[in-house]
Design a protein around this motif. Structure first.
Motif, PDB file in Angstrom:
ATOM      1  N   ASP A  90      -8.427  49.469-126.638  1.00 38.31           N
ATOM      2  CA  ASP A  90      -9.134  50.181-127.523  1.00 38.31           C
ATOM      3  C   ASP A  90      -8.977  49.864-128.915  1.00 38.31           C
ATOM      4  OD1 ASP A  90     -10.649  53.346-127.118  1.00 38.31           O
ATOM      5  OD2 ASP A  90     -10.404  52.109-129.019  1.00 38.31           O
ATOM      6  N   ILE A  91      -9.881  49.369-129.522  1.00 40.06           N
ATOM      7  CA  ILE A  91      -9.700  48.705-130.950  1.00 40.06           C
ATOM      8  C   ILE A  91      -9.614  50.031-131.910  1.00 40.06           C
ATOM      9  CG2 ILE A  91     -10.676  47.466-132.763  1.00 40.06           C
ATOM     10  CD1 ILE A  91     -12.099  45.511-130.742  1.00 40.06           C
ATOM     11  N   VAL A  92     -10.437  50.928-131.577  1.00 39.95           N
ATOM     12  CA  VAL A  92     -10.356  52.049-132.366  1.00 39.95           C
ATOM     13  C   VAL A  92      -9.149  53.032-132.464  1.00 39.95           C
ATOM     14  CG1 VAL A  92     -11.522  54.522-132.890  1.00 39.95           C
ATOM     15  CG2 VAL A  92     -12.924  52.354-131.898  1.00 39.95           C
ATOM     16  N   THR A  93      -8.591  53.299-131.100  1.00 37.85           N
ATOM     17  CA  THR A  93      -7.373  54.173-131.360  1.00 37.85           C
ATOM     18  C   THR A  93      -5.940  52.944-131.076  1.00 37.85           C
ATOM     19  OG1 THR A  93      -7.415  53.991-128.721  1.00 37.85           O
ATOM     20  CG2 THR A  93      -8.498  55.466-129.668  1.00 37.85           C
ATOM     21  N   GLY A  94      -6.027  51.825-130.621  1.00 34.68           N
ATOM     22  CA  GLY A  94      -4.920  51.089-130.316  1.00 34.68           C
ATOM     23  C   GLY A  94      -4.316  51.086-129.124  1.00 34.68           C
ATOM     24  N   LYS A  95      -5.047  52.079-128.363  1.00 29.05           N
ATOM     25  CA  LYS A  95      -4.320  52.181-127.075  1.00 29.05           C
ATOM     26  C   LYS A  95      -4.734  50.941-126.256  1.00 29.05           C
ATOM     27  CE  LYS A  95      -2.127  56.112-127.194  1.00 29.05           C
ATOM     28  NZ  LYS A  95      -2.461  57.443-126.877  1.00 29.05           N
ATOM     29  N   ALA A  96      -4.008  50.637-125.042  1.00 25.23           N
ATOM     30  CA  ALA A  96      -4.043  49.655-124.265  1.00 25.23           C
ATOM     31  C   ALA A  96      -3.926  50.110-122.723  1.00 25.23           C
ATOM     32  CB  ALA A  96      -3.121  48.476-124.548  1.00 25.23           C
TER      33      ALA A  96
ATOM     34  N   PRO B  67      -7.921  65.396-136.213  1.00 27.84           N
ATOM     35  CA  PRO B  67      -8.704  65.208-134.939  1.00 27.84           C
ATOM     36  C   PRO B  67      -7.775  64.166-133.950  1.00 27.84           C
ATOM     37  CG  PRO B  67     -10.258  64.786-136.633  1.00 27.84           C
ATOM     38  CD  PRO B  67      -9.049  64.911-137.387  1.00 27.84           C
ATOM     39  N   GLN B  68      -7.672  64.402-132.667  1.00 27.97           N
ATOM     40  CA  GLN B  68      -6.980  63.722-131.775  1.00 27.97           C
ATOM     41  C   GLN B  68      -7.523  63.346-130.644  1.00 27.97           C
ATOM     42  OE1 GLN B  68      -3.438  63.044-132.563  1.00 27.97           O
ATOM     43  NE2 GLN B  68      -4.090  63.936-134.838  1.00 27.97           N
ATOM     44  N   ILE B  69      -7.179  62.101-130.025  1.00 25.81           N
ATOM     45  CA  ILE B  69      -7.671  61.672-128.842  1.00 25.81           C
ATOM     46  C   ILE B  69      -6.565  61.386-128.059  1.00 25.81           C
ATOM     47  CG2 ILE B  69      -9.037  59.856-127.627  1.00 25.81           C
ATOM     48  CD1 ILE B  69     -10.408  59.139-130.270  1.00 25.81           C
ATOM     49  N   SER B  70      -6.479  61.726-126.593  1.00 22.54           N
ATOM     50  CA  SER B  70      -5.399  61.450-125.660  1.00 22.54           C
ATOM     51  C   SER B  70      -5.913  61.145-124.235  1.00 22.54           C
ATOM     52  CB  SER B  70      -4.534  62.575-125.816  1.00 22.54           C
ATOM     53  OG  SER B  70      -5.081  63.846-125.682  1.00 22.54           O
ATOM     54  N   ASP B  71      -5.233  60.597-123.519  1.00 25.19           N
ATOM     55  CA  ASP B  71      -5.372  60.255-122.008  1.00 25.19           C
ATOM     56  C   ASP B  71      -4.404  60.950-121.439  1.00 25.19           C
ATOM     57  OD1 ASP B  71      -6.355  57.247-123.238  1.00 25.19           O
ATOM     58  OD2 ASP B  71      -7.454  58.628-122.050  1.00 25.19           O
ATOM     59  N   ILE B  72      -4.775  62.368-120.599  1.00 28.25           N
ATOM     60  CA  ILE B  72      -3.872  62.800-119.798  1.00 28.25           C
ATOM     61  C   ILE B  72      -4.542  63.465-118.547  1.00 28.25           C
ATOM     62  CG2 ILE B  72      -2.864  64.021-122.010  1.00 28.25           C
ATOM     63  CD1 ILE B  72      -4.221  66.535-121.172  1.00 28.25           C
ATOM     64  N   SER B  73      -3.535  63.947-117.534  1.00 30.01           N
ATOM     65  CA  SER B  73      -4.015  64.400-116.316  1.00 30.01           C
ATOM     66  C   SER B  73      -4.139  65.963-116.416  1.00 30.01           C
ATOM     67  CB  SER B  73      -3.223  64.079-115.352  1.00 30.01           C
ATOM     68  OG  SER B  73      -3.173  62.619-115.030  1.00 30.01           O
ATOM     69  N   LEU B  74      -5.230  66.431-115.937  1.00 27.58           N
ATOM     70  CA  LEU B  74      -5.656  67.865-115.703  1.00 27.58           C
ATOM     71  C   LEU B  74      -5.385  68.435-114.242  1.00 27.58           C
ATOM     72  CD1 LEU B  74      -8.383  68.441-118.294  1.00 27.58           C
ATOM     73  CD2 LEU B  74      -6.129  68.510-118.601  1.00 27.58           C
ATOM     74  N   LEU B  75      -4.987  69.705-114.125  1.00 24.84           N
ATOM     75  CA  LEU B  75      -4.761  70.250-112.806  1.00 24.84           C
ATOM     76  C   LEU B  75      -5.945  70.605-112.278  1.00 24.84           C
ATOM     77  CD1 LEU B  75      -2.408  71.169-110.609  1.00 24.84           C
ATOM     78  CD2 LEU B  75      -2.345  73.339-111.888  1.00 24.84           C
ATOM     79  N   HIS B  76      -6.245  70.214-111.052  1.00 23.62           N
ATOM     80  CA  HIS B  76      -7.565  70.626-110.193  1.00 23.62           C
ATOM     81  C   HIS B  76      -7.216  71.833-109.650  1.00 23.62           C
ATOM     82  CE1 HIS B  76     -10.677  70.776-107.197  1.00 23.62           C
ATOM     83  NE2 HIS B  76     -11.640  70.064-108.009  1.00 23.62           N
ATOM     84  N   LYS B  77      -8.043  72.775-109.438  1.00 22.00           N
ATOM     85  CA  LYS B  77      -7.702  74.078-108.717  1.00 22.00           C
ATOM     86  C   LYS B  77      -7.202  73.826-107.386  1.00 22.00           C
ATOM     87  CE  LYS B  77     -10.194  78.480-107.463  1.00 22.00           C
ATOM     88  NZ  LYS B  77     -11.242  79.157-107.414  1.00 22.00           N
ATOM     89  N   GLU B  78      -7.368  72.666-106.753  1.00 30.35           N
ATOM     90  CA  GLU B  78      -6.752  72.441-105.303  1.00 30.35           C
ATOM     91  C   GLU B  78      -5.421  71.829-105.440  1.00 30.35           C
ATOM     92  OE1 GLU B  78     -11.096  71.140-103.284  1.00 30.35           O
ATOM     93  OE2 GLU B  78      -9.559  69.530-103.830  1.00 30.35           O
ATOM     94  N   GLY B  79      -5.005  71.656-106.576  1.00 31.49           N
ATOM     95  CA  GLY B  79      -3.287  71.215-106.742  1.00 31.49           C
ATOM     96  C   GLY B  79      -3.214  69.760-107.185  1.00 31.49           C
ATOM     97  N   ARG B  80      -4.312  69.038-107.054  1.00 31.28           N
ATOM     98  CA  ARG B  80      -4.336  67.475-107.462  1.00 31.28           C
ATOM     99  C   ARG B  80      -4.647  67.384-108.896  1.00 31.28           C
ATOM    100  NH1 ARG B  80      -9.734  65.736-106.977  1.00 31.28           N
ATOM    101  NH2 ARG B  80     -10.936  67.257-106.125  1.00 31.28           N
ATOM    102  N   TYR B  81      -4.383  66.203-109.429  1.00 34.35           N
ATOM    103  CA  TYR B  81      -4.625  65.979-110.911  1.00 34.35           C
ATOM    104  C   TYR B  81      -5.601  64.877-111.077  1.00 34.35           C
ATOM    105  CZ  TYR B  81      -0.492  68.532-112.203  1.00 34.35           C
ATOM    106  OH  TYR B  81       0.573  69.815-112.455  1.00 34.35           O
ATOM    107  N   ILE B  82      -6.420  65.213-112.157  1.00 30.46           N
ATOM    108  CA  ILE B  82      -7.574  64.186-112.388  1.00 30.46           C
ATOM    109  C   ILE B  82      -7.405  63.848-113.948  1.00 30.46           C
ATOM    110  CG2 ILE B  82     -10.112  63.840-112.574  1.00 30.46           C
ATOM    111  CD1 ILE B  82     -10.633  66.219-110.575  1.00 30.46           C
ATOM    112  N   ASP B  83      -7.636  62.351-114.182  1.00 30.89           N
ATOM    113  CA  ASP B  83      -7.524  61.772-115.273  1.00 30.89           C
ATOM    114  C   ASP B  83      -8.705  62.180-116.423  1.00 30.89           C
ATOM    115  OD1 ASP B  83      -5.072  60.562-114.485  1.00 30.89           O
ATOM    116  OD2 ASP B  83      -6.216  58.808-114.073  1.00 30.89           O
ATOM    117  N   PHE B  84      -8.446  62.491-117.447  1.00 30.61           N
ATOM    118  CA  PHE B  84      -9.400  62.967-118.476  1.00 30.61           C
ATOM    119  C   PHE B  84      -9.003  62.168-119.727  1.00 30.61           C
ATOM    120  CE2 PHE B  84     -12.299  66.000-117.024  1.00 30.61           C
ATOM    121  CZ  PHE B  84     -11.607  66.305-115.811  1.00 30.61           C
TER     122      PHE B  84
END
Length: 828
Positions: free
Chosen positions: A159-165, A94-111
């Protein structure tokens, strides 16, 4: 996407994707898939998206528009890392990641995306994913950046669980890094620039904070990439989940090099130091205790407190006079320390010359002579207002609901624990009122979460206005709120409060173009009667809330120990309802409808009761909700239609006066695929003339599935059965529904009738509803008429028919037939 990665996907053995698609047929998965607030999707081993739920509308798409590889919907900088994460997932990790996804209008949203391997017979056959929108959190962080930059204070989160900051822009500036050039920040990267002599100490402080579940403060040095050595002050707070497990650390970091430099310079040449001090933002001072004179004040004081150094040196000026009154005792308590030769730090507030309140940190250093006598005081004062505001904001966000601004579950539990602890000795009672909004899911599903959010904000505002000084309200989650009522003297106080809370919802919520009438159900538990700890009180308040829901909603119930086994009752009642249909235990009562102009009976409403062999007569509010939940309401509705049809046919056969009878029907009947066939069979079997039947539905029925309901309504109208819109004005009534569904009657809810007498606006609204209905060729029935004044007002407004206790309460068949004969003889 890199060609090599793409070809790697193509080389993977692809499992039978039908196995993955079949998951969608599982009931539990389908419920999660359709109703989860986040985006849920499945992929095959090539990374092709097989299915995705309707929450993909957050990206502007419909589910059927999402096709092909997931690579098509991520931003390019994230592509390589995302592909690596996917490859790990199809290996079974299993994986966890923070990325930006492409909106239909052409902008990006963080997920934030969780990818979980789907395993069948020890083989990964696909990937299940959940994508959570984090753009609002990132937006909140960006609003802090300007204030942080001005104060040279940065904020960070780990984030203590993932180690991400996550670091704010100012953290990068303080650490001498360029945001974007580095990969995602983490604790190890940070330790790389901590001074080697301080590295272990920093690690120990953080580890001890996690082990002991407490905050920490530390000063340490860093070696920046530009060669500078800086001194930092850091404060961290540990955040816990609902199980009290640490999940993240929130912190601030402040570059205090200038202040530390000032402290060091105090030891150097006096004249040389003064030139430096006057160019620093901190205030530096020195006082000769033998002469009582101030020897030096740096220019930094003028910015900190707003007074010139000339004003401050005058004998009439005392620093104690500008210290905030509440902090003065704390300030005075440390003044004896310097007489002992002890240096000390203090934080307190002062009143600036412009009247504003500022936070300062002072460091006082005593100087002793060779005999150990105090001869001089040196000190440094710095403005830490922005640092304090940032800390307060962090604390506030950690303890308050982001949507309603009410205290959250964490603060509520702290408050309740404190009150219980203090009241155990006082022997005072505390009440816990647990609120749940009736039908809130329907609002979200039919009108969208934006409207639902506005409803929650409106409820929070009304609760806040209602609260008195010794009361406390919080939002726990979703549509659940809680109120703590302190110092309860009498049980009547609870009744008054329960009534007041219910009254909050009587006035409609005006949101966008909607006028929403909402009710709530409330469960109340009392300390110490119903529990001596927060967990028990909450559990018992929730049980009382369940009871309120069971009794028809829009009411409050106080917990009673005799109801502890209440959770067993629904199952028992369900069995009894099935037996009631078999054993003919249901009874029909009739409430006459009168023509307003002639005061004669022209119709009646059929109202069901249940004559239980052990519990006696049970009213609809105690069994209809359960019948709805179990689906037995359809069988009950059919039973009523069949018995009313037989009665009307019997009247015709015996040449008795026949009037139409209206029957309340559930939305489930109108939505059931074969119900029209069942209705036709009943009419054919009984031989009833359909013109003497009238079906009552609510607008909630329409909103369940407007297209299907409209087809059923058209079928009912073709049979010759009349149709009424019940409880008009209490839900989401619209002119479009009145027009499209071609109702014969609309029934104005009793709440309008009762308020029209006392409120001119409600009277005008009621009159407008009647005029509107007449304009659409519909007759109007006023429900719940209880006084002559109400009857005359409705008659004056032109209302066609009325029913209520003023004319007649619901009666059994014999009494109703007697009333019909009486009405007929009066006409003749």
């Amino acid at each position: 996407m890199e060609p090599s990665n793409k070809s790697k996907f193509e080389k993977n053995n692809v499992a039978d994707t039908d196995i993955i698609i079949d998951l969608y047929n599982y009931k539990a998965y389908k419920i999660l898939f359709d109703h989860h607030p986040d985006i849920i999707f499945t992929m095959d081993l090539r990374g092709n998206i097989l299915s995705i739920n309707k929450r993909v509308d957050k990206l502007g798409y419909q589910p059927d528009e999402i096709k092909g590889s997931f690579i098509n919907y991520i931003d390019k900088p994230n592509a390589k890392e995302t592909i690596l994460k996917f490859e790990e997932a199809i290996k079974g990790n299993p994986q966890i990641s923070d990325i930006s996804l492409l909106h239909k209008e052409g902008r990006y949203i963080d997920f934030n995306i969780h990818t979980i391997p789907i395993i069948e017979n020890d083989q990964v056959i696909g990937v299940f994913g959940i994508a959570k929108d984090t753009s609002e959190i990132n937006s909140t962080l960006s609003r802090f950046n300007f204030a942080q930059e001005a104060a040279n204070v940065g904020t960070w989160e780990k984030d203590i669980v993932t180690g991400k900051a996550i670091w704010s822009k100012q953290v990068y500036r303080i650490l001498g890094m360029v945001q974007g050039e580095e990969q995602s920040p983490d604790f190890d990267k940070f330790l790389d620039i901590v001074h080697p002599n301080d590295c272990n100490r920093v690690q120990n402080y953080v580890n001890r904070a996690l082990q002991e579940n407490r905050s920490y403060q530390i000063e340490y040095r860093i070696l920046r990439t530009d060669g500078q050595e800086r001194i930092l002050y850091e404060k961290g707070d540990v955040v816990f989940d609902e199980k009290n497990n640490p999940i993240k650390i929130l912190g601030i970091v402040n570059d205090i090099t200038d202040r530390k430099l000032a402290e060091e310079k105090l030891k150097e040449n006096k004249e040389q130091s003064h030139n430096i001090y006057n160019n620093l933002d901190v205030g530096i001072w020195s006082q000769d205790l033998k002469t009582k004179k101030i020897e030096f004040l740096s220019k930094g004081f003028e910015k900190i407190c707003g007074y010139t150094t000339a004003e401050m040196i005058e004998e009439s000026f005392l620093w104690e006079n500008i210290i905030f009154e509440e902090d003065l005792p704390h300030y005075d308590s440390r003044q004896d320390d310097f007489k002992k030769g002890l240096s000390f730090h203090q934080q307190y507030r002062i009143v600036h010359a412009d009247g504003t309140i500022r936070w300062v940190q002072s460091y006082t250093i005593p100087l002793m002579d060779d005999e150990g006598k105090l001869i001089k005081l040196n000190g440094i004062i710095s403005d830490i207002t922005e640092q304090k505001l940032t800390e307060e904001k962090m604390h506030y966000l950690a303890h308050h609901d982001y949507l309603t601004d009410l205290p959250n579950k964490r603060l509520f539990e702290q408050k309740l624990t404190e009150l219980i602890g203090s009241n155990k000795t006082k022997r005072e009672k505390i009440a816990l009122a647990y609120l749940d909004i009736d039908g809130f899911k329907r609002i979200n599903d039919s009108m969208g979460h934006l409207v639902g959010d506005e409803v929650l904000k409106g409820i929070a505002e009304r609760l806040t206005i209602l609260l008195q000084e010794d009361q406390f309200a919080a939002r726990l989650s979703g549509d659940e709120f809680v109120i703590i009522l302190s110092n309860i003297k009498e049980s009547s106080n609870l009744i008054d409060w329960g009534t007041m809370i219910l009254e909050l919802f009587k006035k409609p919520f005006l949101i966008k173009e909607y006028e929403l009438y909402i009710t709530s159900s409330i469960g109340i538990s009392i300390f110490p009667n119903d529990g001596l700890d927060p967990e028990t009180l909450i559990r018992n308040a929730d049980a009382a809330l369940y009871r309120a829901k069971e009794l028809g909603k829009d009411n409050f119930q106080v917990y009673q120990s005799s109801k502890k086994l209440i959770t067993q009752k629904p199952w028992l009642l369900e069995q009894d309802i099935r037996n009631a249909l078999i054993n003919n235990e249901f009874r029909i009562f009739y409430q006459p409808r009168y023509e307003m102009a002639s005061n004669q009976i022209v119709s009646a409403e059929a109202l069901i009761r249940w004559e239980h062999p052990k519990l006696g007569m049970i009213f609809p509010g105690d069994f209809i909700p359960l019948a709805e939940e179990t689906g037995l309401i359809i069988d009950i509705g059919n039973w009523v239609i069949k018995n009313i049809s037989k009665l009307i046919k019997s009247w015709e056969h015996h040449r008795f006066r026949v009037v139409p009878i209206s029957i309340n029907l559930s939305s489930k009947s109108f939505l059931k695929y074969n119900w029209r066939t069942t209705l036709s069979d009943i009419i054919e079997e009984t031989g009833v003339n359909p013109k003497f039947l009238e079906f009552e539905i609510t607008e909630t029925t329409i909103m369940k599935n407007e297209k299907i309901v409209l087809k059923t309504v058209d079928f009912v109208k073709e049979l010759g059965i009349k149709l009424s819109l019940d409880d008009f004005g209490t839900g989401y009534s619209s002119i479009t529904h009145l027009k499209n569904f071609n109702f014969d009657f609309i029934k104005i809810d009793r709440s309008f009738i009762q308020s029209a007498i006392m409120n001119g606006q409600d009277a005008a609204l009621t009159k407008s509803i009647i005029d509107l209905a007449h304009g659409l060729n519909m007759d109007v029935v006023a429900e719940g008429i209880e006084t002559t004044e109400q009857f005359e007002l409705m008659k004056r407004f032109g209302c066609d028919q009325g029913q209520g206790y003023l004319m007649s309460k619901p009666v059994n068949l014999n009494d109703f037939e007697w009333l019909l004969n009486k009405s007929l003889s009066m006409e003749s």
